[in-house]
Design an enzyme around this catalytic site. Structure first.
Site, PDB file in Angstrom:
ATOM      1  N   CYS A  40       0.837  -1.202   0.000  1.00 39.03           N
ATOM      2  CA  CYS A  40       0.000   0.000   0.000  1.00 39.03           C
ATOM      3  C   CYS A  40       0.873   1.253   0.000  1.00 39.03           C
ATOM      4  O   CYS A  40       1.980   1.251   0.528  1.00 39.03           O
ATOM      5  CB  CYS A  40      -0.923   0.009   1.222  1.00 39.03           C
ATOM      6  SG  CYS A  40      -2.098   1.396   1.227  1.00 39.03           S
ATOM      7  N   ASP A  42       0.381   3.801   1.707  1.00 41.26           N
ATOM      8  CA  ASP A  42       0.316   4.378   3.052  1.00 41.26           C
ATOM      9  C   ASP A  42       1.718   4.685   3.598  1.00 41.26           C
ATOM     10  O   ASP A  42       2.599   3.820   3.593  1.00 41.26           O
ATOM     11  CB  ASP A  42      -0.403   3.385   3.984  1.00 41.26           C
ATOM     12  CG  ASP A  42      -0.807   4.016   5.303  1.00 41.26           C
ATOM     13  OD1 ASP A  42       0.078   4.539   6.013  1.00 41.26           O
ATOM     14  OD2 ASP A  42      -2.008   3.982   5.626  1.00 41.26           O
ATOM     15  N   ARG A  44       2.803   4.880   6.417  1.00 42.07           N
ATOM     16  CA  ARG A  44       3.203   4.131   7.620  1.00 42.07           C
ATOM     17  C   ARG A  44       3.674   2.725   7.299  1.00 42.07           C
ATOM     18  O   ARG A  44       3.984   1.945   8.200  1.00 42.07           O
ATOM     19  CB  ARG A  44       2.011   4.063   8.587  1.00 42.07           C
ATOM     20  CG  ARG A  44       1.530   5.421   9.060  1.00 42.07           C
ATOM     21  CD  ARG A  44       0.169   5.323   9.705  1.00 42.07           C
ATOM     22  NE  ARG A  44      -0.853   4.871   8.745  1.00 42.07           N
ATOM     23  CZ  ARG A  44      -2.133   4.646   9.062  1.00 42.07           C
ATOM     24  NH1 ARG A  44      -2.539   4.798  10.302  1.00 42.07           N
ATOM     25  NH2 ARG A  44      -2.988   4.255   8.139  1.00 42.07           N
ATOM     26  N   HIS A  96      -2.208  -4.077   4.947  1.00 44.88           N
ATOM     27  CA  HIS A  96      -1.998  -3.654   6.335  1.00 44.88           C
ATOM     28  C   HIS A  96      -3.337  -3.379   6.995  1.00 44.88           C
ATOM     29  O   HIS A  96      -4.258  -2.843   6.375  1.00 44.88           O
ATOM     30  CB  HIS A  96      -1.083  -2.421   6.411  1.00 44.88           C
ATOM     31  CG  HIS A  96      -1.678  -1.173   5.840  1.00 44.88           C
ATOM     32  ND1 HIS A  96      -2.188  -0.169   6.626  1.00 44.88           N
ATOM     33  CD2 HIS A  96      -1.872  -0.768   4.566  1.00 44.88           C
ATOM     34  CE1 HIS A  96      -2.649   0.799   5.859  1.00 44.88           C
ATOM     35  NE2 HIS A  96      -2.485   0.465   4.597  1.00 44.88           N
ATOM     36  N   CYS A  99      -6.162  -0.121   6.865  1.00 45.83           N
ATOM     37  CA  CYS A  99      -5.941   0.468   5.536  1.00 45.83           C
ATOM     38  C   CYS A  99      -7.112   1.383   5.158  1.00 45.83           C
ATOM     39  O   CYS A  99      -8.261   0.937   5.047  1.00 45.83           O
ATOM     40  CB  CYS A  99      -5.787  -0.637   4.497  1.00 45.83           C
ATOM     41  SG  CYS A  99      -5.441  -0.002   2.829  1.00 45.83           S
TER      42      CYS A  99
HETATM   43 CO    CO Z   1      -3.470   1.186   2.969  1.00 53.23          CO
END
Ligand code: CO
Length: 199
Positions: A40, A42, A44, A96, A99
């Protein structure tokens, strides 16, 4: 502009050169990663950091909600290059928990283009509706959808012609499904690894 990032960059390059003076020279000559990470976007979920790999060791493709859509030219180009040219040994689809993309896919709100991108997750939801609706806890239901999405993307990768052709010519290649937990930094192997063409 962005001077702090440029300063970070210089310090980072300096640090690496100090521990291995030839590091960048070697990298410039060749990359030979054994792994393709499909994760992803993302912030993080930093691919190299999570598995503690150096530059040159991990080929990375990231998009919103770690999808492997069989019509996406970007993903397909990464897949073909990593399988045919780099000959990676492992492809890891990494979702994750928590998400936002997975959540946004099924919360019923309209956001624009991203709704179309996230359509495959709504298909996963439909296919597993009974199982998901039986989970009373919202977080637990979301977590399960995250896992089911990873499992679906592993299937997409494993059934792709580039991967099928690699197996047909005897190339060693496995496709794995993991989920990363933001709260403790650990990955969970979903044990859905595919090592050869599904019968
Ligand atoms: Co995500």
């Amino acid at each position: 502009m962005l001077d702090h990032l440029k300063a970070n960059n210089r310090a980072w390059a300096e640090r690496i050169k100090k521990s291995d003076p030839d590091f960048f020279k070697k990298l410039e000559a060749q990359q030979s990663p054994q792994y393709l990470w499909i994760g992803c976007s993302d912030s993080r979920v930093p691919a190299n950091g999570i598995v503690d790999l150096e530059p040159g060791e991990l080929f990375v493709h990231r998009n919103v909600a770690n999808l492997a859509p069989p019509q996406d030219a970007n993903y397909l180009s990464v897949l073909q290059y990593s399988v045919d040219v780099l000959k990676v040994r492992h492809i890891i689809v990494v979702g994750h928990y928590g998400c936002g993309g997975v959540r946004a896919a099924v919360d019923g709100q309209r956001r624009g283009l991203i709704d179309h991108w996230l359509h495959p997750i709504r298909e996963v939801w439909q296919d597993h509706r009974a199982e998901l609706e039986a989970i009373a806890d919202d977080t637990a239901r979301h977590n399960r959808l995250v896992e089911l999405n990873v499992i679906r993307q592993v299937k997409n990768v494993a059934s792709d012609v580039f991967v099928q052709e690699a197996w047909a010519r005897g190339q060693e290649l496995s496709v794995h499904g993991w989920v990363y937990a933001l709260h403790d930094g650990l990955v969970k192997d979903l044990d859905v690894t595919v090592r050869k063409p599904p019968a």
